[in-house]
Design an enzyme around this catalytic site. Structure first.
Site, mmCIF file in Angstrom:
data_model
loop_
_atom_site.group_PDB
_atom_site.id
_atom_site.type_symbol
_atom_site.label_atom_id
_atom_site.label_comp_id
_atom_site.label_asym_id
_atom_site.label_seq_id
_atom_site.Cartn_x
_atom_site.Cartn_y
_atom_site.Cartn_z
ATOM 1 N N GLY A 1 16.925 3.242 4.517
ATOM 2 C CA GLY A 1 16.161 3.317 3.361
ATOM 3 C C GLY A 1 16.177 4.674 2.905
ATOM 4 N N ASP B 1 -21.384 38.298 -11.554
ATOM 5 C CA ASP B 1 -22.221 37.438 -10.866
ATOM 6 C C ASP B 1 -21.947 37.800 -9.515
ATOM 7 O OD1 ASP B 1 -22.998 34.777 -9.868
ATOM 8 O OD2 ASP B 1 -20.934 34.339 -9.423
ATOM 9 N N TYR B 2 -22.823 37.207 -8.412
ATOM 10 C CA TYR B 2 -22.651 37.791 -7.128
ATOM 11 C C TYR B 2 -21.838 36.823 -6.171
ATOM 12 C CZ TYR B 2 -23.532 39.793 -2.832
ATOM 13 O OH TYR B 2 -23.566 40.532 -1.383
ATOM 14 N N LYS C 1 4.358 -1.669 16.880
ATOM 15 C CA LYS C 1 4.949 -2.752 16.301
ATOM 16 C C LYS C 1 4.294 -4.078 16.649
ATOM 17 C CE LYS C 1 7.946 -0.336 13.850
ATOM 18 N NZ LYS C 1 7.712 -0.169 12.437
ATOM 19 N N ARG D 1 12.153 -1.636 15.610
ATOM 20 C CA ARG D 1 12.557 -0.965 16.712
ATOM 21 C C ARG D 1 11.480 -1.293 17.707
ATOM 22 N NH1 ARG D 1 10.460 3.542 16.853
ATOM 23 N NH2 ARG D 1 9.601 3.549 14.663
HETATM 24 C C1 GDG Z 1 9.291 4.578 9.073
HETATM 25 C C2 GDG Z 1 7.627 3.989 9.167
HETATM 26 C C3 GDG Z 1 8.006 3.024 6.959
HETATM 27 C C4 GDG Z 1 15.944 -2.431 11.938
HETATM 28 N N1 GDG Z 1 17.109 -3.236 12.729
HETATM 29 C C5 GDG Z 1 18.150 -2.874 12.228
HETATM 30 C C6 GDG Z 1 18.176 -2.372 11.142
HETATM 31 N N2 GDG Z 1 16.865 -1.988 10.867
HETATM 32 C C7 GDG Z 1 16.157 -1.460 9.714
HETATM 33 C C8 GDG Z 1 15.634 -2.589 8.757
HETATM 34 C C9 GDG Z 1 14.695 -1.309 8.069
HETATM 35 C C10 GDG Z 1 14.331 -0.034 9.092
HETATM 36 O O1 GDG Z 1 15.495 -0.464 10.032
HETATM 37 C C11 GDG Z 1 13.204 -0.277 9.684
HETATM 38 O O2 GDG Z 1 12.134 0.445 8.751
HETATM 39 P P1 GDG Z 1 10.523 0.060 8.879
HETATM 40 O O3 GDG Z 1 10.023 0.266 7.709
HETATM 41 O O4 GDG Z 1 10.269 -1.227 9.324
HETATM 42 O O5 GDG Z 1 10.056 1.072 10.341
HETATM 43 P P2 GDG Z 1 10.503 2.602 10.737
HETATM 44 O O6 GDG Z 1 11.660 2.660 11.122
HETATM 45 O O7 GDG Z 1 9.393 2.602 11.750
HETATM 46 O O8 GDG Z 1 9.894 3.557 9.638
HETATM 47 C C12 GDG Z 1 7.649 2.911 8.318
HETATM 48 C C13 GDG Z 1 9.250 3.522 6.920
HETATM 49 O O9 GDG Z 1 9.338 4.891 7.701
HETATM 50 C C14 GDG Z 1 9.878 4.422 5.588
HETATM 51 O O10 GDG Z 1 8.850 4.986 5.220
HETATM 52 O O11 GDG Z 1 8.288 1.685 6.243
HETATM 53 O O12 GDG Z 1 6.199 2.299 8.377
HETATM 54 O O13 GDG Z 1 7.305 3.644 10.747
HETATM 55 O O14 GDG Z 1 15.140 -0.998 6.975
HETATM 56 O O15 GDG Z 1 16.442 -3.046 7.902
HETATM 57 N N3 GDG Z 1 19.141 -1.959 10.358
HETATM 58 C C15 GDG Z 1 20.347 -2.495 11.017
HETATM 59 N N4 GDG Z 1 20.534 -3.237 12.286
HETATM 60 C C16 GDG Z 1 19.410 -3.274 12.890
HETATM 61 O O16 GDG Z 1 19.539 -3.898 13.941
HETATM 62 N N5 GDG Z 1 21.552 -2.114 10.467
#
Ligand code: GDG
Length: 735
Positions: free
Chosen positions: A30, A508-509, A288, A283
């Site tokens: 992301g 002023d102090y 989680k 993860r």
């Molecule tokens: C941190 C913060 C915050 C998961 N399994 C697979 C896969 N994923 C991708 C998902 C999602 C990403 O991983 C997980 O994103 P999260 O937001 O759920 O969690 P964190 O990795 O802990 O990220 C979190 C984030 O930063 C953004 O600011 O939301 O709270 O902890 O995009 O799709 N992707 C693929 N295969 C998988 O097996 N390709």
């Protein structure tokens, strides 16, 4: 042209080992997606680690990797094995990660890891300093790099720095546990704008800043010594269209084209029309809530036997930090629970939990989102959680239900989900039942709103809004700098000063000549201050007056040896040097017995606050009290006093961490004007830091040089940032 650079622990590319050397593959996470749009648009660089242990690379490989990455506008920060262990796996993931997610029992307090964290943060900052020029913007990401903003700002103050925290910022009660809390906050405060996913994290951060650094905070603006820093919330979004389009595309594939996973899922649904899928993706991390989720599913099986054979939980747990003890324990617990549930409720042709301990290609992920009836997102703590948003984006037919933990940042944006407490297994089990029996019409109604919102606030919009807010902070800071006394302005002031024959200088102090102390009696003048004042006084063209809210006994004691004029209690008393004290107004204090009990009540219910009694005023001091409570109490006190003071001809004055009640009809402005009355001074100057000094700034003749100490709004003509700057200014006058 100014550029925008990104700094994150990881670069948006991974390295793949080939037979000869390494090649790059683009990362699809992301952050990478959102940031790519930003740093390419602004012609910047991305500074980060490639993910490879630099000890294992030959010089030739390292050079080739750097070259390949530079072609993609990426600059590498190499990390050795020891650094990966101590900075990344150590301080980042074993100290900050558990603490910020409220897992205080897992926090490792190793000082060696802290030292390496500092050193590696400095290396990231050094790379940024090589790349960023004055006027550029740098956007730093996440908990691995908390010290970087300050490391950049202290060397290049003209680089604008933004910082975004992707995980929660914990409440002060948890943050304060960390021995290095001051350093971490200082590091973050190097940024001009600090972004958090939700308001709760922002307010926790501001509360820590207020308590640990004592800075004034007005709404979401922090007034540090030298500039305004803003904190705000920006809920991170996803690339909505990518999920929407991929979801449509995978479903349009012919049977032959479909993935194995897709075929298996179709087979599952074909065996019976009322088969259902519940999806869980994360993860494998203790934040989680995975064991709790499995136990809740087991409870669901117990409570609702009519769903045996019909509902399957697909659980994708992506391996993560597998060498760390807590993660190994978690893995064992999850394995056992899955075995237990499948052993208890499974049969030859029915497996209640399909468990994948690996990661899947993007298309498979979207297939899972598309084909699951329910998404079960139940973290114990989660900064945001993008999985919930991705599920929404992939639901082309607008059905599907999300069960969402109230502890995930994303729950603030998803009122239409079924929200649960992730520890409450009964509640989750009932939520599964509710989701599986929810009428399609209701599902669509809820999903429609969710989709509209998540589509609108995409990751691109999120990044754009952050950059826009950063530009606004820059503008705001500039407004405050307009009045700052630059070298050129100083020369001008000094030229007028040198020409003048008869000067009146009002100083002023507290907060102007001397820094604040928790105990006001300790703010005694030091040698440096005496010598600055004596030098000013030695020029016989100068009439120097200290004009303060303090009582006359204190000032008289501190300045007994200095041939200086004193105006005390905001203008009630004047002592010209060598003369007796005189009052500048007709005041009395027969109102005090009525007001004192009110202040005493506030002393009783605000530990740390106290009353100071001056000749003609009463002061409630709250600098030593708990900062957040005392701000509320100060407002309550003002309200209560307002009802009383009108009839008594009193005034309420709010200074720095004080509320003062005094007789009306006098203030520093009136007093200063009385002082200069009928004397033909050809140079007037007044310096002060709080709003009681604003009376001088407003009421002295327009020709006066008025100087505000601090960065807040003022009617003075000029600003200086600190007591040190005032002392320097005064000692250079006349040179
Ligand atoms: C941190 C913060 C915050 C998961 N399994 C697979 C896969 N994923 C991708 C998902 C999602 C990403 O991983 C997980 O994103 P999260 O937001 O759920 O969690 P964190 O990795 O802990 O990220 C979190 C984030 O930063 C953004 O600011 O939301 O709270 O902890 O995009 O799709 N992707 C693929 N295969 C998988 O097996 N390709």
């Amino acid at each position: 042209m100014s550029k925008l650079h990104i700094v994150a622990n990881r670069l948006p590319f991974s390295l793949v080992k080939e037979e000869k050397g390494y090649s790059l593959i683009e990362s699809v996470g992301g952050l990478a997606t959102g940031m790519k749009s930003v740093y390419t648009e602004y012609d910047g660089k991305w500074i980060g680690w490639s993910g490879v242990n630099s000890d294992t690379l030959s010089d030739e490989d390292a050079k080739s990797i750097d070259r390949q990455l530079l072609e993609k506008s990426c600059v590498t920060v190499p990390l050795s094995e020891k650094e990966i262990l101590e900075y990344y796996e150590g301080f980042s993931n074993k100290t900050i990660w558990p603490l910020f997610h409220y897992f205080t029992q897992y926090v490792d307090y190793s000082p060696e890891n802290w030292e390496t964290y500092k050193r590696v943060n400095q290396r990231f900052a050094d790379k940024v300093l090589e790349v960023a020029e004055d006027g550029d913007t740098v956007w730093v990401h996440d908990y691995q790099l908390l010290l970087v903003p300050e490391m950049i700002k202290s060397v290049k103050p003209n680089v604008t720095v933004g910082f975004f925290l992707h995980i929660p910022f914990p409440s002060y009660e948890v943050f304060r546990i960390l021995p290095w809390r001051m350093e971490l906050l200082k590091g973050m405060l190097g940024a001009d704008l600090l972004g958090f996913h939700i308001y709760d994290y922002e307010r926790h951060f501001l509360s820590s800043v207020r308590r640990l650094y004592g800075y004034e905070i007005s709404f979401n603006e922090i007034h540090s010594e030298e500039r305004i820093i803003k904190a705000d919330s920006f809920p991170m979004g996803i690339d909505y269209n990518k999920f929407k389009k991929t979801s449509a595309a995978v479903m349009q594939k012919t049977i032959q084209e479909r993935s194995d996973l897709h075929k298996e899922l179709e087979k599952y649904f074909m065996t019976s029309p009322d088969r259902r899928l519940i999806l869980s993706i994360d993860r494998l991390d203790y934040t989680k809530g995975i064991p709790q989720r499995l136990r809740a599913f087991r409870k669901f099986m117990q409570k609702y036997p009519e769903f045996h054979g019909k509902v399957t939980l697909i659980m994708l747990a992506v391996p993560s930090r597998g060498q760390v003890e807590e993660y190994m324990m978690l893995k064992r617990e999850v394995d056992e629970l899955v075995g237990n549930i499948n052993g208890t409720y499974g049969s030859i042709n029915y497996t209640p939990v399909w468990y994948f301990y690996r990661s899947m290609p993007f298309e498979n992920l979207v297939e899972l989102y598309n084909m699951s009836d329910v998404a079960l997102v139940t973290p114990l703590r989660d900064g945001m959680n993008l999985v919930a948003k991705e599920y929404v984006a992939s639901r082309n037919n607008q059905t599907g239900v999300i069960i969402l933990s109230e502890m995930a940042g994303v729950s603030k944006e998803m009122g239409e989900a079924i929200t649960i407490n992730p520890i409450n297994e009964d509640e989750i089990a009932d939520a599964m039942h509710k989701a599986l029996t929810m009428p399609l019409e209701e599902q669509k109604e809820r999903m429609k709103y969710l989709q509209e919102r998540i589509e609108r606030y995409s990751v691109f919009k999120w990044a754009g809004e952050f950059v826009h807010a950063l530009e606004n902070v820059k503008r705001l800071q500039k407004e405050f700098l307009v009045k700052k006394i630059s070298n050129g302005v100083f020369k001008d002031i000094n030229r007028k000063y040198t020409k003048a024959q008869k000067r009146a200088i009002f100083l002023d102090y507290d907060g102007t000549l001397t820094a604040f102390h928790k105990n006001p009696q300790e703010a005694t003048p030091n040698e440096e201050l005496y010598s600055i004042l004596n030098k000013l006084i030695a020029d016989e063209r100068n009439t120097v007056t200290i004009i303060s809210g303090r009582d006359r006994e204190t000032l008289e004691k501190w300045f007994a040896e200095v041939p200086i004029n004193l105006i005390c209690e905001h203008g009630v008393w004047l002592r010209k040097y060598g003369e007796d004290w005189q009052t500048l107004t007709n005041v009395n204090n027969n109102w005090m017995p009525m007001i004192r009990p009110v202040l005493e009540r506030f002393v009783d219910n605000t530990p740390g606050s106290f009353i100071e009694e001056k000749n003609y005023s009463l002061v409630w001091h709250y600098r030593k009290a708990e900062p957040e409570q005392s701000v509320i109490r100060a407002n309550e006190l003002k309200d209560e006093l307002l009802d009383l003071v009108g009839n008594l001809n009193l005034e309420i004055m709010e200074g720095s961490k004080v509320i003062e009640v005094k007789s009306g009809g006098i203030n520093k402005g009136i007093a200063a004007n009385k002082f200069i009355n009928n004397e033909n001074f050809d140079y007037l100057m007044a310096m002060g830091d709080d709003w009681t000094d604003e009376y001088m700034f407003k009421e002295l003749p327009n020709s006066a040089i008025t100087v505000k100490v601090g960065i807040q709004r003022t009617s003075a003509n000029y600003k200086l940032e600190s007591v040190d700057a005032v002392r320097k200014f005064l000692s250079e006058l006349g040179n």
